[in-house]
Scaffold this motif. Structure first.
Motif, PDB file in Angstrom:
ATOM      1  N   ASP A 263       5.864 -12.011   7.966  1.00 48.33           N
ATOM      2  CA  ASP A 263       5.589 -10.823   8.785  1.00 48.33           C
ATOM      3  C   ASP A 263       6.844  -9.999   9.059  1.00 48.33           C
ATOM      4  OD1 ASP A 263       3.015 -11.647   8.811  1.00 48.33           O
ATOM      5  OD2 ASP A 263       2.850 -11.983  10.966  1.00 48.33           O
ATOM      6  N   SER A 264       7.982 -10.631   9.103  1.00 44.20           N
ATOM      7  CA  SER A 264       9.232  -9.897   9.370  1.00 44.20           C
ATOM      8  C   SER A 264       9.736  -9.154   8.135  1.00 44.20           C
ATOM      9  CB  SER A 264      10.324 -10.871   9.838  1.00 44.20           C
ATOM     10  OG  SER A 264      10.679 -11.758   8.788  1.00 44.20           O
ATOM     11  N   GLY A 265       9.199  -9.516   6.983  1.00 44.84           N
ATOM     12  CA  GLY A 265       9.666  -8.919   5.736  1.00 44.84           C
ATOM     13  C   GLY A 265      10.852  -9.655   5.147  1.00 44.84           C
ATOM     14  N   ALA A 266      11.292 -10.735   5.788  1.00 50.19           N
ATOM     15  CA  ALA A 266      12.459 -11.475   5.309  1.00 50.19           C
ATOM     16  C   ALA A 266      12.210 -12.084   3.935  1.00 50.19           C
ATOM     17  CB  ALA A 266      12.837 -12.566   6.308  1.00 50.19           C
ATOM     18  N   ALA A 267      11.000 -12.616   3.733  1.00 52.35           N
ATOM     19  CA  ALA A 267      10.667 -13.210   2.431  1.00 52.35           C
ATOM     20  C   ALA A 267      10.707 -12.152   1.332  1.00 52.35           C
ATOM     21  CB  ALA A 267       9.295 -13.878   2.496  1.00 52.35           C
ATOM     22  N   LYS A 268      10.134 -10.998   1.615  1.00 54.08           N
ATOM     23  CA  LYS A 268      10.139  -9.906   0.634  1.00 54.08           C
ATOM     24  C   LYS A 268      11.562  -9.399   0.399  1.00 54.08           C
ATOM     25  CE  LYS A 268       5.440  -8.113   1.295  1.00 54.08           C
ATOM     26  NZ  LYS A 268       4.954  -9.112   2.250  1.00 54.08           N
ATOM     27  N   SER A 269      12.378  -9.389   1.441  1.00 53.38           N
ATOM     28  CA  SER A 269      13.763  -8.938   1.309  1.00 53.38           C
ATOM     29  C   SER A 269      14.524  -9.826   0.335  1.00 53.38           C
ATOM     30  CB  SER A 269      14.462  -8.968   2.679  1.00 53.38           C
ATOM     31  OG  SER A 269      15.827  -8.667   2.561  1.00 53.38           O
ATOM     32  N   ILE A 270      14.326 -11.132   0.445  1.00 61.55           N
ATOM     33  CA  ILE A 270      14.990 -12.070  -0.466  1.00 61.55           C
ATOM     34  C   ILE A 270      14.503 -11.857  -1.891  1.00 61.55           C
ATOM     35  CG2 ILE A 270      15.193 -14.519  -1.064  1.00 61.55           C
ATOM     36  CD1 ILE A 270      15.078 -15.091   1.986  1.00 61.55           C
ATOM     37  N   ALA A 271      13.189 -11.711  -2.054  1.00 60.25           N
ATOM     38  CA  ALA A 271      12.614 -11.495  -3.390  1.00 60.25           C
ATOM     39  C   ALA A 271      13.121 -10.191  -3.994  1.00 60.25           C
ATOM     40  CB  ALA A 271      11.093 -11.487  -3.304  1.00 60.25           C
ATOM     41  N   TYR A 272      13.173  -9.143  -3.179  1.00 60.83           N
ATOM     42  CA  TYR A 272      13.628  -7.836  -3.676  1.00 60.83           C
ATOM     43  C   TYR A 272      15.102  -7.876  -4.059  1.00 60.83           C
ATOM     44  CZ  TYR A 272      14.927  -2.926  -3.836  1.00 60.83           C
ATOM     45  OH  TYR A 272      15.424  -1.722  -4.243  1.00 60.83           O
ATOM     46  N   ALA A 273      15.910  -8.531  -3.245  1.00 62.91           N
ATOM     47  CA  ALA A 273      17.348  -8.596  -3.517  1.00 62.91           C
ATOM     48  C   ALA A 273      17.623  -9.301  -4.846  1.00 62.91           C
ATOM     49  CB  ALA A 273      18.063  -9.330  -2.382  1.00 62.91           C
TER      50      ALA A 273
ATOM     51  N   LEU B 287      12.823 -14.643 -14.708  1.00 62.51           N
ATOM     52  CA  LEU B 287      13.832 -15.410 -13.973  1.00 62.51           C
ATOM     53  C   LEU B 287      13.917 -14.950 -12.522  1.00 62.51           C
ATOM     54  CD1 LEU B 287      16.133 -17.466 -13.932  1.00 62.51           C
ATOM     55  CD2 LEU B 287      17.678 -15.646 -14.712  1.00 62.51           C
ATOM     56  N   ALA B 288      13.807 -13.640 -12.296  1.00 63.14           N
ATOM     57  CA  ALA B 288      13.868 -13.102 -10.933  1.00 63.14           C
ATOM     58  C   ALA B 288      12.715 -13.624 -10.084  1.00 63.14           C
ATOM     59  CB  ALA B 288      13.834 -11.577 -10.971  1.00 63.14           C
ATOM     60  N   VAL B 289      11.522 -13.652 -10.665  1.00 67.81           N
ATOM     61  CA  VAL B 289      10.349 -14.138  -9.935  1.00 67.81           C
ATOM     62  C   VAL B 289      10.486 -15.624  -9.630  1.00 67.81           C
ATOM     63  CG1 VAL B 289       7.856 -14.557 -10.086  1.00 67.81           C
ATOM     64  CG2 VAL B 289       8.815 -12.379 -10.872  1.00 67.81           C
ATOM     65  N   VAL B 290      10.897 -16.407 -10.629  1.00 68.52           N
ATOM     66  CA  VAL B 290      11.034 -17.855 -10.450  1.00 68.52           C
ATOM     67  C   VAL B 290      12.084 -18.163  -9.380  1.00 68.52           C
ATOM     68  CG1 VAL B 290      11.742 -20.019 -11.551  1.00 68.52           C
ATOM     69  CG2 VAL B 290      10.271 -18.419 -12.786  1.00 68.52           C
ATOM     70  N   LEU B 291      13.232 -17.509  -9.443  1.00 65.43           N
ATOM     71  CA  LEU B 291      14.298 -17.773  -8.468  1.00 65.43           C
ATOM     72  C   LEU B 291      13.902 -17.322  -7.061  1.00 65.43           C
ATOM     73  CD1 LEU B 291      17.569 -16.867 -10.419  1.00 65.43           C
ATOM     74  CD2 LEU B 291      16.636 -19.126  -9.912  1.00 65.43           C
ATOM     75  N   SER B 292      13.200 -16.196  -6.960  1.00 67.71           N
ATOM     76  CA  SER B 292      12.742 -15.722  -5.639  1.00 67.71           C
ATOM     77  C   SER B 292      11.831 -16.748  -4.992  1.00 67.71           C
ATOM     78  CB  SER B 292      11.999 -14.388  -5.792  1.00 67.71           C
ATOM     79  OG  SER B 292      12.838 -13.393  -6.307  1.00 67.71           O
ATOM     80  N   CYS B 293      10.871 -17.239  -5.764  1.00 69.80           N
ATOM     81  CA  CYS B 293       9.931 -18.249  -5.242  1.00 69.80           C
ATOM     82  C   CYS B 293      10.668 -19.548  -4.918  1.00 69.80           C
ATOM     83  CB  CYS B 293       8.829 -18.523  -6.264  1.00 69.80           C
ATOM     84  SG  CYS B 293       7.714 -17.136  -6.558  1.00 69.80           S
ATOM     85  N   ALA B 294      11.615 -19.919  -5.783  1.00 73.09           N
ATOM     86  CA  ALA B 294      12.337 -21.178  -5.598  1.00 73.09           C
ATOM     87  C   ALA B 294      13.169 -21.168  -4.321  1.00 73.09           C
ATOM     88  CB  ALA B 294      13.231 -21.445  -6.813  1.00 73.09           C
ATOM     89  N   ILE B 295      13.887 -20.083  -4.073  1.00 72.86           N
ATOM     90  CA  ILE B 295      14.737 -19.995  -2.878  1.00 72.86           C
ATOM     91  C   ILE B 295      13.895 -20.057  -1.610  1.00 72.86           C
ATOM     92  CG2 ILE B 295      16.229 -18.431  -1.559  1.00 72.86           C
ATOM     93  CD1 ILE B 295      17.446 -17.564  -4.231  1.00 72.86           C
ATOM     94  N   LEU B 296      12.787 -19.343  -1.608  1.00 73.91           N
ATOM     95  CA  LEU B 296      11.919 -19.335  -0.426  1.00 73.91           C
ATOM     96  C   LEU B 296      11.287 -20.706  -0.190  1.00 73.91           C
ATOM     97  CD1 LEU B 296      10.227 -15.851  -0.944  1.00 73.91           C
ATOM     98  CD2 LEU B 296      11.776 -16.488   0.910  1.00 73.91           C
TER      99      LEU B 296
END
Length: 459
Positions: free
Chosen positions: A80-90, A102-111
């Motif tokens: 809800d804060s957008g923090a998850a999306k911020s990490i994925a976007y970055a 690779l961007a999608v996999v790493l975004s999901c992995a970090i979260l």
């Protein structure tokens, strides 16, 4: 023999009806009692329900509800804060469209590695992932596999320290913490990540070379992400880091060195059986408090966010507790002795038997956490005793059980798979081959590789 047939029928119906969409809350008690009816002699159906099914349901909820609750609240705050999306976007903007997978996999992995639930990750990353795939003209049918690789595999079960429930369940059985058998965990993670990336990259290149693009998806609804309203990446990543660091420090330097004599007044439980759970609970509490402080202005209604997270945890814990109740009813039946003997008779190291029982039960229930809970609840003590006799480190038991539960769990009837396909607007026919390869076949290979290394004393 009739009792064994009853168990097989019960397990078969559980798998089939769960795939058809009937809730485990209904299936688990009904099918457990169906198996009871096949047993010879007095069946005591109601006694099995109230004194076996519900007792074990309650015991599991008592042990793991705090993790489900806190994990769901934390995930909802990050969403809800957008923090998850911020990490994925970055991550996606840094790597660019040329490395969209690779961007999608790493975004999901970090979260996921930071404690955000698998379902929240899928919802949060999808809009950005879809935009990346569309811009790079990568066939959309590979998107569910990319999300699944990052969220449903190595960060869920193998990577040391992951706060996901699959890594927490073995702790009280083996007296371990979230960082158990780190080298084995890293080896398993490398196999899953490397194998999955190799598969997806080759598949997409072949499809694109044949002229296939993103495709025209008329019913696709992707909400645009207003980047200006998202928290900065440097702030968004702080709670993720906190979960991992606090969990490690408490587990290694605080609870592990504590004098546990005070636990004698609490039923005489051993500190080793709870220190891992305590570390994870504490880490999630710290992350929630800090994330609320950091993202207070980014959340439209903090009370609503926290409440939704809390309520959302109830179905998850109830489903898994029901599966545990089911497994413990089956455990008490005469026919199960035949199955148990067959599992324990698997030749070779007990790690093979442990992996097989965990993975098979995860496949039957369609749940990694449910399958592992049943397997360890029924045979955990037996495996620990065998390991002690053979000089196998309990940490290895923890890591092999965790990695193994992430294999057959994602067969087509798995709830996370069905949800992921619904989020992305894809079908089993379009995307399951890639999901299955990344979350079933390659993790099974990783399990075998980890068992091989463990057999040579690697921890």
């Amino acid at each position: 023999m009739l009792g064994l047939i009853g168990i097989i029928i019960s397990l078969g119906l559980l798998m089939y009806l769960a795939y058809k969409g009937i809730s485990v809350l209904i299936l688990a008690p009904v099918l457990a009692l169906l198996a009871v009816l096949f047993q010879s002699g007095q069946t005591h159906v109601l006694a099995n329900y109230t004194e076996v099914f519900m007792v074990n349901f309650a015991a599991y909820a008592k042990a793991y509800f705090p993790i489900f609750l806190l994990g769901a609240i934390f995930g909802k705050i990050m969403d809800d804060s957008g923090a998850a999306k911020s990490i994925a976007y970055a991550i996606s903007s840094k790597l660019g469209k040329d490395k969209a997978i690779l961007a999608v996999v790493l975004s999901c992995a970090i979260l996921t590695y930071g404690g955000v639930s698998l379902f929240v990750v899928a919802f949060a990353v999808y809009p950005i992932a879809a935009a990346l795939f569309k811009e790079a003209d990568i066939p959309k049918r590979f998107l569910p596999g990319s999300i699944a690789l990052g969220a449903f595999t190595f960060t869920m079960t193998a990577l040391p320290g992951t706060p996901q429930i699959q890594n927490a369940i073995p702790m009280p059985f083996f007296g371990t913490n979230a960082y158990a058998a780190p080298i084995i965990g890293l080896i398993g993670s490398a196999v899953m990540f490397g194998g999955g990336m190799l598969w997806l990259t080759r598949r997409t290149k072949k499809a694109m070379a044949a002229g296939e693009g993103y495709g025209n998806h008329k019913e696709e609804v992707i909400k645009d992400v207003d980047i200006s309203k998202l928290p900065k990446f440097s702030l968004a990543i702080i709670p993720i880091i906190l979960v991992l660091v606090v969990n490690y420090l408490l587990g290694k330097y605080v609870f592990a060195t504590m004098n546990g004599d005070f636990l004698k007044s609490f039923g005489g439980i051993k500190l080793a059986s709870v220190q891992g759970i305590w570390s994870l609970i504490s880490a999630l509490v710290v992350a929630i408090v800090i994330s609320l402080i950091i993202f207070w202005k980014n959340i439209e209604n903090v009370t609503n966010t926290v409440n939704k997270g809390a309520i959302g945890s109830l179905l998850a814990i109830a489903n898994t507790s029901s599966e545990v109740g089911y497994g413990n009813v089956i455990k008490t039946l005469g026919g199960f002795a035949i199955l148990q003997a067959g599992i324990l008779a698997i030749p070779g190291t007990p790690l093979i038997s442990l992996a097989a029982s965990t993975s098979i039960l995860a496949g039957i229930t369609g749940s990694a956490s449910g399958g592992m809970s049943i397997a360890l609840g029924v045979l955990g003590e037996t495996y620990l005793q065998k390991a002690q006799v053979l000089g196998i480190n309990p940490q290895v038991l923890h890591r092999i059980a965790a990695i193994a539960c992430g294999g057959l769990d994602t067969l087509p009837h798995n709830g996370a798979v069905i949800t992921l396909l619904g989020i992305t607007g894809m079908t089993h026919k379009q995307s399951y081959v890639d999901i299955g390869m990344c979350t079933v076949v390659i993790p099974l290979i990783a399990t075998a590789v980890c068992i091989l290394f463990a057999s040579f004393g690697v921890v």
